[in-house]
Structures are given as C-alpha cells and as structure tokens.
Motif scaffolding. Structure first.
Motif, mmCIF file in Angstrom:
data_model
loop_
_atom_site.group_PDB
_atom_site.id
_atom_site.type_symbol
_atom_site.label_atom_id
_atom_site.label_comp_id
_atom_site.label_asym_id
_atom_site.label_seq_id
_atom_site.Cartn_x
_atom_site.Cartn_y
_atom_site.Cartn_z
ATOM 1 N N GLY A 122 0.819 -1.209 0.000
ATOM 2 C CA GLY A 122 0.000 0.000 0.000
ATOM 3 C C GLY A 122 0.850 1.254 0.000
ATOM 4 O O GLY A 122 0.545 2.234 -0.695
ATOM 5 N N PHE A 123 1.934 1.233 0.769
ATOM 6 C CA PHE A 123 2.853 2.370 0.790
ATOM 7 C C PHE A 123 3.490 2.562 -0.585
ATOM 8 O O PHE A 123 3.610 3.681 -1.080
ATOM 9 C CB PHE A 123 3.926 2.140 1.856
ATOM 10 N N LEU A 124 3.883 1.452 -1.218
ATOM 11 C CA LEU A 124 4.475 1.507 -2.552
ATOM 12 C C LEU A 124 3.496 2.103 -3.565
ATOM 13 O O LEU A 124 3.852 2.998 -4.341
ATOM 14 C CB LEU A 124 4.893 0.107 -2.999
ATOM 15 N N LEU A 125 2.258 1.623 -3.572
ATOM 16 C CA LEU A 125 1.281 2.119 -4.541
ATOM 17 C C LEU A 125 0.973 3.596 -4.294
ATOM 18 O O LEU A 125 0.820 4.379 -5.247
ATOM 19 C CB LEU A 125 -0.003 1.281 -4.477
ATOM 20 N N HIS A 129 1.498 6.648 -6.976
ATOM 21 C CA HIS A 129 0.499 7.649 -7.349
ATOM 22 C C HIS A 129 0.992 9.066 -7.070
ATOM 23 O O HIS A 129 0.761 9.986 -7.874
ATOM 24 C CB HIS A 129 -0.803 7.395 -6.588
ATOM 25 N N ALA A 130 1.658 9.248 -5.939
ATOM 26 C CA ALA A 130 2.141 10.581 -5.584
ATOM 27 C C ALA A 130 3.180 11.079 -6.584
ATOM 28 O O ALA A 130 3.189 12.260 -6.955
ATOM 29 C CB ALA A 130 2.728 10.567 -4.170
ATOM 30 N N ASP A 211 11.228 -8.043 3.195
ATOM 31 C CA ASP A 211 9.815 -7.836 3.548
ATOM 32 C C ASP A 211 9.231 -6.590 2.905
ATOM 33 O O ASP A 211 8.071 -6.253 3.150
ATOM 34 C CB ASP A 211 9.677 -7.718 5.072
ATOM 35 N N ASP A 212 10.019 -5.892 2.089
ATOM 36 C CA ASP A 212 9.590 -4.601 1.562
ATOM 37 C C ASP A 212 9.144 -4.688 0.106
ATOM 38 O O ASP A 212 9.849 -5.246 -0.733
ATOM 39 C CB ASP A 212 10.729 -3.585 1.664
ATOM 40 N N GLY A 262 -0.659 1.734 4.894
ATOM 41 C CA GLY A 262 0.475 2.087 4.052
ATOM 42 C C GLY A 262 0.117 3.137 3.021
ATOM 43 O O GLY A 262 0.884 4.089 2.791
ATOM 44 N N TYR A 263 -1.051 3.003 2.403
ATOM 45 C CA TYR A 263 -1.448 3.934 1.341
ATOM 46 C C TYR A 263 -1.696 5.335 1.900
ATOM 47 O O TYR A 263 -1.259 6.334 1.312
ATOM 48 C CB TYR A 263 -2.697 3.419 0.621
ATOM 49 N N VAL A 264 -2.393 5.411 3.029
ATOM 50 C CA VAL A 264 -2.682 6.709 3.635
ATOM 51 C C VAL A 264 -1.382 7.408 4.016
ATOM 52 O O VAL A 264 -1.221 8.620 3.791
ATOM 53 C CB VAL A 264 -3.602 6.527 4.866
#
Length: 351
Positions: A122-125, A129-130, A211-212, A262-264
């Motif tokens: 989620g952090f990656l996606l 986008h950012a 794990d990343d 992660g995304y937020v």
C-alpha cells in the motif's frame, strides 16, 4: 513453422557485458512471454515478447516516459533497456516485438500471507500515485474501457442469450443473476477525477526485496483511470488470502486496514478528493463484480488467453474464477461498514 527463441536470438539486439543466453530461463507471464536473463547466477534483466494482439508497440513510449518520472522522483522501477540501435524494442524477422527491462526486486507473490506485505504494498502504490500525480502525459496507447463495468455487465447479459445452449449455461446463469442483482444495488461514488494509474496492481505485480515492496511491474496497463478502479483492483487481490479461483474467497478486513495504513501514509498531503476516499471500499465491490462478469462471459465463450489445464477447459476454469469473484463481491459487501470505519480511523489518525 515459427522459430524458437534460440533461432530468433532476440538478446543479440542488446549489448551485454557478458554472454547471457546460456543462463536464460523462462519465468512465466500470462500475456507476454517472459524470461529472466541471467549472467552466471545473477538475474540482470527481464526479456519479454510483447503480445501484439493486446498491446501496440507504442506502449513502450508510455512506459519509458512514466518510469523516467518515477526514477526522477526516487522510486525504484523497471526501466526499458535501449537496443544497440537506441530503440525501446526490437522487432525480429518474423515481426515479433521484444523488449528488455532492468531487473527489480527479489521475488513476487501469488497470494498474501502477512499483513506487513500489504502494508508495504500500500505504501508503494501510494508513492507511485504521488510521484505521477502532477504528470501531464499524453498516452500513445491505452486499452480503453477495461473498467467500464456497465459494458461488462451488458456483455454478460448478451452472451447468456447467444450461448444459451452452452454446457455451462445453467451454472453460469445462476451466478450471473447474483452478480447482476448485486450490481443493481451498488451505489458507490461516480464521476471521479482521472489520474495516471498502474491499471493492474494485483499482488503478483508487486516486487519485494526482503519484507519490503519495492516496485510495480507489468506496466503495459498504465493509463488514465479512477482511484476506485485502481484501489479496487489492488485490494480485491491483496485482501483475499486465497487464490483467484478458490471457491471460498475472503475479504480480510485486517489486510484491508494494513493495506490502507500504508497507502494513507504514502499519500499524506496529496489532494485526493473526498469522493475518492469514499470510493475505496465500494470500488473493491465494483471491481470484484466486474471481474465476475468478465470471467463468466469468458466461460461461455471459452475465449480467455490463459487458464489452468487442470480444469480441463478454459470454460471450466473461467467459471471457477467467475464464481469466486462473485463470492468475493458478496464478502466485500458484508464487510463494507467495518472496512469504511477502519479507513476513516486511519485517515483521522494521519490528519
């Protein structure tokens, strides 16, 4: 008769520090034939033969431009390797289109086993986008209408009539009725802003190191689209700890919460609209219904490009896929209130 890859020798179109052919091994790919290019024990690139029945070679101009932006913003991403002639792809004597991309990450997953995996994804996606949020890009190639859910629903209704004598018609029809009825009740936000999205962010298109989650691959689907379709497609994959054709799929709200945490975090400060945030959970239901309709239509038309031979026929495997996605859509519907509450909490904590 078509020549073998050894006879076509596509790798000779690129310069290599050492001879890579002896270590070349096939690593799969449902749409594009795909090999890992090895030098000794080390993977150095990915070689793919583009499926030109689906993609136009001009898609490489889009991949090159968007990965350049990602790289400039410090994001890890596969990059197209230029041929000896400076091209983004190589065309062989039979007209086949080949490309080489830099190798990223250590491994991919077929299904999720740990919330830490999807939080990282989620952090990656979100960072993906950012990085592209303010990019003004004119696409050379897009597969339009991929997430036109109305069109897919209409197509399923049509094929139920045209293939009324198909051996799977009765089974497909029962699931199709369930899908259609649920779609008629769907009331998620519409008319969302168009953003540059990956277009197919299922878990197998996320590359991990340790794990990343480090990079998104399979970039032929880059396009302008809406956030509910992008996150809906990601989360229906990431939050179902079973396979796409498992008869008992689950919508795991804990995996949803981890994904969106992660995304937020990654999109903090990004001016996403209120409607886009409201669309996230309904988007998972919409894309699950859409995939159910597509797979059920494919089951009657026996037309899908890739399927598991253990099912016997494309129709049988696509029926299993369609039934599974229909069940997942129901599970998402039943878990929607809890998922939306958890997303609201995450956003409040991050404010």
């Amino acid at each position: 008769m078509a020549r073998t890859i050894e006879e076509l020798d596509p790798l000779s179109a690129w310069d290599w520090d050492e001879e890579p052919v002896a270590g070349m091994v096939e690593v799969g790919g449902l749409i594009n034939e795909t090999w890992g290019v090895m030098v000794g024990e080390e993977p150095v690139a990915v070689l793919q033969k583009l499926n030109t029945h689906i993609f136009d070679p001009e898609v490489h101009f889009d991949i090159d431009a968007i990965t350049e932006r990602l790289a400039l913003r410090g994001r890890q991403t596969p990059r197209l390797l230029r041929t000896r002639d400076g091209g983004l792809w190589h065309t062989d004597v039979e007209g086949g289109v080949w490309r080489c991309l830099s190798w990223v990450g250590e491994y991919s997953l077929d299904q999720v086993t740990d919330p830490r995996q999807v939080e990282s994804a989620g952090f990656l996606l979100g960072r993906f986008h950012a990085a592209l949020f303010d990019l003004d890009h004119r696409f050379h190639f897009q597969r339009l209408g991929i997430h036109d859910t109305v069109r897919h629903m209409t197509g399923l209704q049509s094929v139920l009539v045209t293939h009324r004598n198909h051996r799977l018609r009765r089974k497909v029809g029962l699931i199709a009725d369930q899908v259609w009825d649920q779609w008629q009740l769907w009331d998620g936000p519409t008319d969302l802003p168009q953003r540059i999205i990956h277009g197919d962010p299922k878990i197998s298109n996320v590359r991990f190191t340790g794990d990343d989650a480090v990079a998104l691959i399979d970039l032929d689907t880059l396009q302008y689209g809406t956030l509910d379709a992008e996150l809906g497609d990601a989360l229906r994959s990431w939050c179902n700890p079973t396979t796409e054709d498992d008869p008992t799929p689950r919508f795991d709200v804990d995996l949803f919460e981890a994904s969106m945490r992660g995304y937020v975090r990654a999109t903090r400060g990004l001016p996403l609209t209120r409607a886009e945030w409201r669309s996230v959970v309904p988007g998972i239901e919409r894309i699950s219904l859409e995939l159910a309709a597509r797979f059920l239509k494919d089951a009657l038309e026996e037309s899908y490009f890739g399927w598991d031979l253990s099912y016997g026929t494309a129709g049988d495997h696509n029926y299993a896929r369609g039934a599974a996605m229909a069940e997942l859509a129901l599970a998402v519907h039943h878990g929607a209130d809890e998922a939306e509450a958890r997303l609201e909490t995450l956003r409040s904590e991050d404010a």
